[in-house]
Scaffold this motif. Structure first.
Motif, short mmCIF file in Angstrom:
data_model
loop_
_atom_site.label_atom_id
_atom_site.label_comp_id
_atom_site.label_asym_id
_atom_site.label_seq_id
_atom_site.Cartn_x
_atom_site.Cartn_y
_atom_site.Cartn_z
N LEU A 289 0.69 -1.19 0.14
CA LEU A 289 -0.03 0.06 0.10
C LEU A 289 1.06 1.42 -0.02
O LEU A 289 0.52 2.19 -0.82
CB LEU A 289 -0.98 0.02 0.93
CG LEU A 289 -2.20 -0.89 1.21
CD1 LEU A 289 -3.00 -0.95 2.36
CD2 LEU A 289 -3.20 -0.75 -0.10
N TYR A 290 1.75 1.33 0.86
CA TYR A 290 2.91 2.28 0.70
C TYR A 290 3.43 2.64 -0.45
O TYR A 290 3.56 3.59 -0.80
CB TYR A 290 3.86 2.16 1.88
CG TYR A 290 4.94 3.55 2.09
CD1 TYR A 290 4.36 4.40 2.77
CD2 TYR A 290 5.94 3.41 1.40
CE1 TYR A 290 5.19 5.67 2.96
CE2 TYR A 290 6.78 4.46 1.40
CZ TYR A 290 6.34 5.49 2.18
OH TYR A 290 7.21 6.77 2.59
N CYS A 291 4.23 1.48 -1.09
CA CYS A 291 4.96 1.45 -2.33
C CYS A 291 3.83 2.00 -3.52
O CYS A 291 4.33 3.04 -4.15
CB CYS A 291 5.45 0.22 -2.46
SG CYS A 291 6.76 -0.22 -1.55
N LYS A 292 2.71 1.61 -3.49
CA LYS A 292 1.70 2.20 -4.53
C LYS A 292 1.26 3.66 -4.41
O LYS A 292 1.53 4.27 -5.33
CB LYS A 292 0.46 1.35 -4.24
CG LYS A 292 -0.42 1.77 -5.60
CD LYS A 292 -1.78 0.82 -5.40
CE LYS A 292 -2.79 1.18 -6.51
NZ LYS A 292 -4.04 0.48 -6.11
N ALA A 293 1.06 3.89 -3.08
CA ALA A 293 0.92 5.41 -2.82
C ALA A 293 2.13 6.35 -3.30
O ALA A 293 2.14 7.54 -3.41
CB ALA A 293 0.39 5.52 -1.39
#
Length: 494
Positions: free
Chosen positions: A399-403
């Motif tokens: 989730l962090y990497c996508k954001a």
């Protein structure tokens, strides 16, 4: 019947086609909040409150570990107290709700519904502080604030009343206050990035945008999917700006009288709005595991002949997972199909779903489904806890990497004002550029484009564009073309 219910309760618009309507539908259909007739006010439903409660529990523990104690403050502030810090009061005056009567009787003095608590709390500090032995005084409050947001309201993002956390500290010297400001800012940053999986940019606010009454404000800014910035947390160095008008003094170790140095800082349920915007998809919410009220949903799949057996195994599985510290719920409702249940719990953003039926019981396996990418896997019961922990860690990181990828894509280095306006007319986003430091240029940019300086990054390494964003690349002010003395980030914002 199940198809009719699914259409009624599912998201009817796509996130990338009608972002505002998509957001409103998730707030309501995921059971987070509801509306009342008074504009700007919402009712927080149990599921929404549970998310806020998990945020509160996590941060409250961190505050206590750093020596902060909780207190309580009334919500009404006499006008005379606000007037003691005139500059601060003027900054909030347009947003203040006033109480002017008690029943049918007019009050002798107007009472403000708390927009923030500095004036109220600092009128009490002189009673609590007299010596250096009383310092540092480090307090925190979980309460509500009221500000007259009646034009452009949005649930969790901009409301007339909101849940928030506000910390207030008093220190014997300037350096200690400065350390406090940064300690809290990075505590917030760690929580927002590592727990909520939302990347941030940290730095200073400009003098125009800083908290009224502060020497300076530090802030964390996030990028939302529609290209608008959202302020996620602030930490303010108040200097002597409140201690002097409120006469908050102490005797130092040399027996001389000094004014205390102060800080204040806070976050609000705006973080829930950021979670919805940044991670949600066309199916609904996607919640990082640490702040998910239900981390694992178990769906028993059965026919009449094996209903008791399957439900019994599902509940025993729940009890086993709960004993390991997971928050687990078994959906045993008979009136809905398994497919309808899948859609409902996807809407609510539960990180992991476990499907269990007769064949799973016989093979001692279960089907595990991730919410974020809907990836399915067959997991042996004996290895289930380890597999769930791996999924949680992967989901949190993904989730962090996508954001973060999105944030970098939406951040541009711009040195020409025509290009600057073109981006803001289109897809918006963060614009990294130069600024001479003159407030007039800042105001003119706002008037021409609707964008303001969201943050002045502490260092080039804090920029999504990388450490090579230096004055070798950005030499001039974006507006007046004079030499730039600061690299800043402009954006339109909520």
């Amino acid at each position: 019947m199940s198809q009719k219910i699914s259409k009624e309760f599912g998201i009817s618009v796509k996130k990338d086609e009608n972002f505002s309507e998509w957001y409103s539908q998730i707030v309501e259909k995921a059971g987070l909040a509801d509306y009342i007739s008074a504009k700007g006010f919402i009712v927080l439903r149990p599921y929404g409150f549970a998310i806020w409660d998990l945020i509160r529990i996590y941060l409250d523990q961190k505050f206590k570990e750093t020596g902060h104690l909780n207190g309580f403050l009334p919500c009404l502030i006499p006008e005379s107290l606000l007037n003691k810090e005139e500059k601060h009061f003027k900054g909030f005056n347009p947003e203040v709700f006033w109480v002017t009567s008690s029943g049918d009787s007019l009050l002798n003095e107007k009472l403000a519904l708390r927009p923030t608590s500095e004036a109220l709390l600092y009128s009490i500090f002189p009673k609590w502080i007299s010596s250096y032995r009383d310092l540092p005084l480090k307090m925190n409050f979980w309460n509500t604030a009221l500000r007259a947001e009646i034009k452009s309201t949005k649930p969790f993002i901009r409301n007339s009343e909101f849940l928030w956390q506000e910390g207030h500290t008093a220190h014997a010297d300037k350096k200690e206050a400065e350390v406090e400001v940064m300690t809290i800012l990075y505590l917030y940053k760690h929580f927002i990035e590592k727990v909520l999986s939302i990347p941030t940019i940290s730095g200073y606010k400009s003098n125009k945008e800083k908290f009224v009454g502060a020497d300076y404000t530090t802030a964390l800014e996030g990028m939302m999917p529609d290209g608008k910035a959202l302020q996620l947390g602030t930490s303010h160095n108040l200097g002597l700006n409140f201690s002097q008008p409120f006469e908050i003094k102490f005797l130092n170790k040399n027996n001389n009288e000094d004014f205390v140095w102060q800080t204040s800082w806070g976050i609000s349920w705006r973080l829930i709005g950021a979670l919805i915007m940044v991670h949600g998809d066309d199916k609904g919410l996607i919640l990082p595991p640490i702040v998910a009220p239900i981390q694992i949903i178990i769906i028993p799949i059965y026919k009449d002949v094996n209903e008791h057996l399957v439900k019994d195994h599902a509940n025993r599985l729940r009890d086993s997972l709960v004993s390991l510290g997971y928050r687990v719920f078994v959906d045993e409702r008979d009136e809905f199909t398994a497919g309808w249940k899948y859609n409902e719990w996807e809407m609510k953003g539960v990180p992991v779903r476990i499907n269990i039926g007769q064949r799973d019981i016989e093979s001692n396996n279960v089907e595990v489904v991730r919410r974020d990418n809907r990836q399915k896997s067959i997991v042996p019961m004996d290895n289930l806890s380890k597999e769930i922990e791996k999924i949680f860690q992967s989901l949190q990181s993904d989730l962090y990497c996508k954001a973060e990828t999105f944030l970098k894509e939406k951040t541009k280095i711009i040195t020409n004002f025509d290009d600057f306006k073109g981006i803001l007319d289109g897809h918006s986003g963060f614009i990294v550029t130069g600024w001479c430091g003159n407030e007039d240029c800042e105001v003119r940019v706002k008037e021409d484009t609707g964008a303001d300086i969201r943050v002045i990054p502490f260092d080039s390494k804090d920029l999504p564009t990388g450490p090579n964003t230096t004055n070798d690349v950005i030499r001039d002010c974006i507006y007046c073309r004079k030499k730039a003395n600061k690299i800043v980030i402009f954006a339109k914002a909520y």
